[in-house]
Design an enzyme around this catalytic site. Sequence first.
Site, short mmCIF file in Angstrom:
data_model
loop_
_atom_site.label_atom_id
_atom_site.label_comp_id
_atom_site.label_asym_id
_atom_site.label_seq_id
_atom_site.Cartn_x
_atom_site.Cartn_y
_atom_site.Cartn_z
CG ASP A 183 -45.96 -22.75 7.11
OD1 ASP A 183 -45.29 -21.84 6.32
OD2 ASP A 183 -45.67 -23.42 7.61
CE LYS B 12 -39.06 -22.05 7.62
NZ LYS B 12 -40.03 -22.66 7.58
CD GLN C 288 -40.26 -27.20 7.91
OE1 GLN C 288 -39.93 -25.18 8.65
NE2 GLN C 288 -39.30 -26.97 7.40
N1 GUN Z 1 -41.21 -27.02 3.78
C1 GUN Z 1 -40.45 -26.80 3.10
N2 GUN Z 1 -40.96 -25.18 3.10
C2 GUN Z 1 -41.91 -24.70 4.11
C3 GUN Z 1 -42.85 -24.11 4.52
O1 GUN Z 1 -43.30 -22.61 3.45
N3 GUN Z 1 -43.14 -24.29 5.27
C4 GUN Z 1 -43.33 -24.91 6.08
N4 GUN Z 1 -44.38 -25.17 6.90
N5 GUN Z 1 -42.85 -26.03 5.80
C5 GUN Z 1 -41.60 -25.98 4.16
#
Ligand code: GUN
Length: 284
Positions: free
Chosen positions: A121, A54, A98
């Site tokens: 998100d 990211k 996350q």
């Molecule tokens: N863990 C796995 N996929 C995601 C996601 O799309 N966002 C977040 N914040 N954590 C994750």
Amino acid sequence: MTSSTLLDGNQLAKTLREGMKTRVASLTAAGCNPRLDVVLVGEDAASQVYVRNKVRACAEVGVASEVHRLAQGAGEAELLGLIDRLNRDERVHGILVQLPLPNHIASQKAIGAIAPGKDVDGFHLHNVGALVTGQPCFVPCTPAGVMALLDHAGVKLEGKHAVVVGRSNIVGKPVAMLLLQRGATVSICHSKTADLGAITRQADVLVVAVGKARMIDGSMVKPGAAVIDVGINRLADGKLAGDVDFQSCLGIAGYITPVPGGVGPMTVAMLIANTLSAAEQSRK
Ligand code: GUN
């Protein structure tokens, strides 16, 4: 034998990231430097990789990013305090916590603490409710990436049977809502579904997000179907495999995503798009 068209997420994500650079330029020219802040708690190996991807993608597009690392044993109050600080920081446009969080922290509490306008998100109840009722919102990144792949390939959704395997809050439920909004007839299957194959074989569009390596094979796929594999599983030999047995679906599926290089890069591209939207909205 159908010839299966590969849905190349790496390529589409790259094209989308190129397009985002003009949005970054407009923001920057107006004195706004778009910025995403990522909160990472603990040492989960997969999470470390995702966060690294990211941050790298942000840098490529020209979006600033900050990673806030908290120890595995960090308390809920510490995390909520950090989120509160980021909510109030005008330089921060997007906040991403996350997941998964360590067990002693309630994920819903952390997500609920994020200002809905910075919840890139799309996990806050405000955004979940807006998605379900068809109002403007931050659409969760992986479901948004799935839809972008289908649209880019020109896969028709209206009147089609879309089958989603998996009922998670992050992927299964929101992608089902998006497919429904587009006029598909949607079935949601999960670990308790009886005779899964009988249902997946009816799917014109099959989205699989369960986290079990190669659980869907070619015998469970309708000839010509669009098969979207959200899974990414580490095998005993260290290799990565999706939830779909790619090889056995080749020649049966009309469209299929590879793993890696399918949905994964699209998730990251959609995160950046949401961050740019958050930055743009902060100026209105
Ligand atoms: N863990 C796995 N996929 C995601 C996601 O799309 N966002 C977040 N914040 N954590 C994750």
